[in-house]
Design a protein around this motif. Structure first.
Motif, PDB file in Angstrom:
ATOM      1  N   ALA A 163     -19.496   6.977   8.863  1.00 58.71           N
ATOM      2  CA  ALA A 163     -20.106   5.668   9.098  1.00 58.71           C
ATOM      3  C   ALA A 163     -19.068   4.561   9.021  1.00 58.71           C
ATOM      4  CB  ALA A 163     -21.219   5.424   8.078  1.00 58.71           C
ATOM      5  N   THR A 164     -18.132   4.666   8.075  1.00 55.00           N
ATOM      6  CA  THR A 164     -17.073   3.665   7.971  1.00 55.00           C
ATOM      7  C   THR A 164     -16.199   3.686   9.209  1.00 55.00           C
ATOM      8  OG1 THR A 164     -17.051   3.939   5.562  1.00 55.00           O
ATOM      9  CG2 THR A 164     -15.159   2.839   6.559  1.00 55.00           C
ATOM     10  N   ASP A 165     -15.825   4.881   9.665  1.00 61.88           N
ATOM     11  CA  ASP A 165     -15.015   4.997  10.882  1.00 61.88           C
ATOM     12  C   ASP A 165     -15.737   4.388  12.079  1.00 61.88           C
ATOM     13  OD1 ASP A 165     -12.544   6.072  10.221  1.00 61.88           O
ATOM     14  OD2 ASP A 165     -13.302   8.115  10.175  1.00 61.88           O
ATOM     15  N   ALA A 166     -17.040   4.646  12.172  1.00 63.43           N
ATOM     16  CA  ALA A 166     -17.808   4.117  13.306  1.00 63.43           C
ATOM     17  C   ALA A 166     -17.839   2.596  13.275  1.00 63.43           C
ATOM     18  CB  ALA A 166     -19.222   4.685  13.281  1.00 63.43           C
ATOM     19  N   PHE A 167     -18.046   2.009  12.087  1.00 60.47           N
ATOM     20  CA  PHE A 167     -18.097   0.555  11.997  1.00 60.47           C
ATOM     21  C   PHE A 167     -16.721  -0.051  12.252  1.00 60.47           C
ATOM     22  CE2 PHE A 167     -18.343  -3.512   9.568  1.00 60.47           C
ATOM     23  CZ  PHE A 167     -19.354  -4.099  10.301  1.00 60.47           C
ATOM     24  N   LEU A 168     -15.669   0.586  11.743  1.00 57.44           N
ATOM     25  CA  LEU A 168     -14.316   0.091  11.989  1.00 57.44           C
ATOM     26  C   LEU A 168     -14.000   0.107  13.483  1.00 57.44           C
ATOM     27  CD1 LEU A 168     -11.688  -0.913  10.686  1.00 57.44           C
ATOM     28  CD2 LEU A 168     -10.954   1.471  10.542  1.00 57.44           C
ATOM     29  N   HIS A 169     -14.410   1.184  14.160  1.00 60.66           N
ATOM     30  CA  HIS A 169     -14.213   1.243  15.607  1.00 60.66           C
ATOM     31  C   HIS A 169     -14.991   0.129  16.297  1.00 60.66           C
ATOM     32  CE1 HIS A 169     -13.773   2.891  19.659  1.00 60.66           C
ATOM     33  NE2 HIS A 169     -15.093   2.759  19.793  1.00 60.66           N
ATOM     34  N   PHE A 170     -16.236  -0.097  15.862  1.00 65.99           N
ATOM     35  CA  PHE A 170     -17.055  -1.150  16.460  1.00 65.99           C
ATOM     36  C   PHE A 170     -16.396  -2.527  16.302  1.00 65.99           C
ATOM     37  CE2 PHE A 170     -20.250  -4.468  15.507  1.00 65.99           C
ATOM     38  CZ  PHE A 170     -20.790  -4.615  16.783  1.00 65.99           C
ATOM     39  N   LEU A 171     -15.747  -2.763  15.159  1.00 66.06           N
ATOM     40  CA  LEU A 171     -15.131  -4.068  14.912  1.00 66.06           C
ATOM     41  C   LEU A 171     -14.023  -4.399  15.902  1.00 66.06           C
ATOM     42  CD1 LEU A 171     -14.909  -4.071  11.008  1.00 66.06           C
ATOM     43  CD2 LEU A 171     -16.456  -5.417  12.443  1.00 66.06           C
ATOM     44  N   HIS A 172     -13.477  -3.379  16.544  1.00 74.04           N
ATOM     45  CA  HIS A 172     -12.400  -3.605  17.519  1.00 74.04           C
ATOM     46  C   HIS A 172     -12.923  -3.659  18.951  1.00 74.04           C
ATOM     47  CE1 HIS A 172      -9.001  -3.340  14.742  1.00 74.04           C
ATOM     48  NE2 HIS A 172      -9.617  -2.335  14.147  1.00 74.04           N
ATOM     49  N   THR A 173     -14.229  -3.630  19.127  1.00 71.89           N
ATOM     50  CA  THR A 173     -14.799  -3.682  20.472  1.00 71.89           C
ATOM     51  C   THR A 173     -14.944  -5.132  20.942  1.00 71.89           C
ATOM     52  OG1 THR A 173     -17.087  -3.746  19.664  1.00 71.89           O
ATOM     53  CG2 THR A 173     -16.089  -1.557  20.052  1.00 71.89           C
ATOM     54  N   PRO A 174     -15.021  -5.343  22.272  1.00 74.37           N
ATOM     55  CA  PRO A 174     -15.251  -6.700  22.783  1.00 74.37           C
ATOM     56  C   PRO A 174     -16.531  -7.329  22.248  1.00 74.37           C
ATOM     57  CG  PRO A 174     -14.519  -5.262  24.556  1.00 74.37           C
ATOM     58  CD  PRO A 174     -14.762  -4.381  23.365  1.00 74.37           C
ATOM     59  N   ALA A 175     -17.579  -6.532  22.036  1.00 77.42           N
ATOM     60  CA  ALA A 175     -18.847  -7.076  21.523  1.00 77.42           C
ATOM     61  C   ALA A 175     -18.657  -7.681  20.140  1.00 77.42           C
ATOM     62  CB  ALA A 175     -19.910  -5.981  21.480  1.00 77.42           C
ATOM     63  N   TYR A 228       0.824  -1.204   0.000  1.00 75.09           N
ATOM     64  CA  TYR A 228       0.000   0.000   0.000  1.00 75.09           C
ATOM     65  C   TYR A 228       0.853   1.247   0.000  1.00 75.09           C
ATOM     66  CZ  TYR A 228      -3.527  -3.353   1.382  1.00 75.09           C
ATOM     67  OH  TYR A 228      -4.367  -4.425   1.409  1.00 75.09           O
ATOM     68  N   GLY A 229       0.369   2.275  -0.663  1.00 70.74           N
ATOM     69  CA  GLY A 229       1.002   3.585  -0.656  1.00 70.74           C
ATOM     70  C   GLY A 229      -0.008   4.617  -0.212  1.00 70.74           C
ATOM     71  N   ARG A 230       0.383   5.867  -0.302  1.00 67.68           N
ATOM     72  CA  ARG A 230      -0.494   6.949   0.144  1.00 67.68           C
ATOM     73  C   ARG A 230      -1.780   6.953  -0.682  1.00 67.68           C
ATOM     74  NH1 ARG A 230      -0.554  11.564   2.975  1.00 67.68           N
ATOM     75  NH2 ARG A 230      -1.732  13.339   2.146  1.00 67.68           N
ATOM     76  N   GLY A 231      -2.932   7.051  -0.008  1.00 65.12           N
ATOM     77  CA  GLY A 231      -4.210   7.124  -0.689  1.00 65.12           C
ATOM     78  C   GLY A 231      -4.789   5.795  -1.092  1.00 65.12           C
ATOM     79  N   GLU A 232      -4.080   4.695  -0.857  1.00 64.74           N
ATOM     80  CA  GLU A 232      -4.580   3.377  -1.230  1.00 64.74           C
ATOM     81  C   GLU A 232      -5.156   2.678  -0.006  1.00 64.74           C
ATOM     82  OE1 GLU A 232      -1.335   1.404  -3.157  1.00 64.74           O
ATOM     83  OE2 GLU A 232      -1.874   2.246  -5.100  1.00 64.74           O
ATOM     84  N   PRO A 233      -5.959   1.612  -0.203  1.00 67.07           N
ATOM     85  CA  PRO A 233      -6.581   0.938   0.939  1.00 67.07           C
ATOM     86  C   PRO A 233      -5.561   0.408   1.947  1.00 67.07           C
ATOM     87  CG  PRO A 233      -7.609   0.258  -1.109  1.00 67.07           C
ATOM     88  CD  PRO A 233      -6.408   1.063  -1.489  1.00 67.07           C
ATOM     89  N   VAL A 234      -5.982   0.367   3.186  1.00 71.75           N
ATOM     90  CA  VAL A 234      -5.171  -0.173   4.275  1.00 71.75           C
ATOM     91  C   VAL A 234      -5.966  -1.268   4.975  1.00 71.75           C
ATOM     92  CG1 VAL A 234      -3.866   1.947   4.635  1.00 71.75           C
ATOM     93  CG2 VAL A 234      -6.020   1.615   5.856  1.00 71.75           C
ATOM     94  N   SER A 235      -5.262  -2.199   5.593  1.00 69.10           N
ATOM     95  CA  SER A 235      -5.914  -3.322   6.274  1.00 69.10           C
ATOM     96  C   SER A 235      -5.516  -3.364   7.739  1.00 69.10           C
ATOM     97  CB  SER A 235      -5.545  -4.650   5.606  1.00 69.10           C
ATOM     98  OG  SER A 235      -6.116  -4.749   4.327  1.00 69.10           O
ATOM     99  N   GLU A 236      -6.486  -3.705   8.579  1.00 69.06           N
ATOM    100  CA  GLU A 236      -6.247  -3.861  10.010  1.00 69.06           C
ATOM    101  C   GLU A 236      -6.657  -5.265  10.436  1.00 69.06           C
ATOM    102  OE1 GLU A 236      -8.207  -0.915  12.310  1.00 69.06           O
ATOM    103  OE2 GLU A 236      -7.353   0.782  11.180  1.00 69.06           O
ATOM    104  N   PRO A 237      -5.792  -5.996  11.176  1.00 64.14           N
ATOM    105  CA  PRO A 237      -6.181  -7.325  11.642  1.00 64.14           C
ATOM    106  C   PRO A 237      -7.310  -7.240  12.666  1.00 64.14           C
ATOM    107  CG  PRO A 237      -4.100  -6.654  12.626  1.00 64.14           C
ATOM    108  CD  PRO A 237      -4.450  -5.614  11.614  1.00 64.14           C
ATOM    109  N   LEU A 238      -8.271  -8.172  12.558  1.00 62.98           N
ATOM    110  CA  LEU A 238      -9.428  -8.168  13.445  1.00 62.98           C
ATOM    111  C   LEU A 238      -9.496  -9.392  14.340  1.00 62.98           C
ATOM    112  CD1 LEU A 238     -12.311  -7.052  11.047  1.00 62.98           C
ATOM    113  CD2 LEU A 238     -11.147  -5.643  12.751  1.00 62.98           C
ATOM    114  N   PHE A 239      -9.222 -10.555  13.750  1.00 61.70           N
ATOM    115  CA  PHE A 239      -9.490 -11.804  14.481  1.00 61.70           C
ATOM    116  C   PHE A 239      -8.563 -12.898  13.953  1.00 61.70           C
ATOM    117  CE2 PHE A 239     -11.761 -15.721  15.463  1.00 61.70           C
ATOM    118  CZ  PHE A 239     -12.184 -15.500  16.770  1.00 61.70           C
ATOM    119  N   ARG A 240      -7.959 -13.625  14.872  1.00 58.42           N
ATOM    120  CA  ARG A 240      -7.068 -14.720  14.497  1.00 58.42           C
ATOM    121  C   ARG A 240      -7.723 -16.054  14.816  1.00 58.42           C
ATOM    122  NH1 ARG A 240      -3.687 -10.583  15.971  1.00 58.42           N
ATOM    123  NH2 ARG A 240      -1.975 -10.171  14.512  1.00 58.42           N
TER     124      ARG A 240
END
Length: 319
Positions: free
Chosen positions: A279-291, A154-166
């Motif tokens: 909305a995307t930021d809110a859902f991304l934040h939710f994905l990192h919650t214990p729920a 990835y470079g500037r302005g391109e999609p980024v990935s965050e690990p969620l679950f192993r």
């Protein structure tokens, strides 16, 4: 020249085929071909040709058009979002996921997210293959994608990935079935669509084991593959934590192979922070919650997924 024509061109160029672009746009292949024909007439250039070894190849003019067309498609998405906001319409959130996550995890995640207090969100979700993730997010046809991390750097302005679950990928067989004879490439492999996706965990597993197509049977969803395996039809790849209830009920048992158990990680792929919607930021934040983690660990019964369609086709309203 229209945004629809440019979207068709971008998807054919990025995904490598008219059929893949048509499936993503939820239109016929002839509609995509007609859109390409209109662009070719407009620019007086073929733009894309079939390569001798299969796939598609851009002409020099097509290669110059592609980044410009991608920006125009993205700007069109920004324009729609701006108009929605000015009208006071709910935020739009388009989520896609690879088949196993869409079947077992995504519906419960969306329902839990929608039940949280806050701004109203119109949410749609659907299924994609691993190689479509980066293309859909980058071109604003999806806001967030759940599945394997796309392989491109990835470079500037391109999609980024965050690990969620192993988790771990295992191979299961009917609890009372004998071990298949011969090496793994000679076994009967039962998969959902992820088994035909070279970027998905199951597809990667079959490739590592050297399993040929004539030893693979594709089922409509993951649950169907496990049911067939329980009946003795063959072996099936599975995320260990999702298949564990069937193992505890003595329907299936884990069969070790030279490539399994193997580690697998689910990622969320999004645009950089400065390009994401609230909305995307809110859902991304939710994905990192214990729920959200609890849902990914134990989502309950699976829900058969629909194919991805860019227009909203499932709408849930937040409180």
């Amino acid at each position: 020249m229209t945004v629809t024509q440019l979207s068709s061109f971008v998807l054919v160029a990025r995904l490598g085929s008219v059929s893949a672009a048509a499936r993503t746009l939820d239109v016929s292949e002839s509609a995509v071909s007609q859109a390409l024909a209109a662009l070719r007439t407009h620019f007086g250039d073929p733009l894309i040709r079939r390569a001798p070894g299969g796939g598609m190849r851009l002409t020099p003019a097509g290669a110059r058009l592609l980044p410009v067309a991608s920006r125009m498609v993205a700007l069109s998405a920004d324009a729609e979002a701006a108009v929605r906001a000015a009208r006071g319409a709910p935020d739009e959130l388009r989520i896609v996921a690879t088949s196993t996550l869409a079947e077992f995890v995504l519906p419960s995640l969306v329902e839990a997210f929608a039940s949280r207090p806050g701004r109203r969100t119109a949410t749609s979700f659907g299924v994609v293959s691993g190689n479509e993730i980066r293309v859909l997010v980058e071109n604003r046809l999806a806001d967030i994608a759940l599945g394997p991390r796309p392989g491109a750097s990835y470079g500037r302005g391109e999609p980024v990935s965050e690990p969620l679950f192993r988790t771990q990928l295992v191979v299961v067989i009917g609890a009372g079935a004998p071990r298949p004879s011969g090496p793994p490439p000679q076994w009967s492999w039962l998969v959902d669509s992820s088994g035909t996706d070279p970027d998905a965990d199951s597809g990667r597993l079959l490739r590592r084991l050297g399993v040929a197509e004539d030893h693979v049977w594709v089922f409509p969803n993951q649950a169907a593959t496990w049911a067939a395996a329980a009946e003795g039809a063959g072996v099936a790849p599975a995320p260990a934590h999702l298949v564990s209830p069937r193992i505890r009920r003595d329907e299936l048992r884990v069969l070790e192979t030279p490539a399994t158990p193997s580690d697998a990680t689910w990622h969320a792929t999004v645009l950089p922070a400065e390009l994401r919607s609230p909305a995307t930021d809110a859902f991304l934040h939710f994905l990192h919650t214990p729920a959200a983690t609890r849902i990914m660990r134990a989502p309950g019964v699976g829900v058969p997924p629909s194919r991805f369609r860019p227009p909203v086709h499932v709408t849930l309203w937040g409180a």
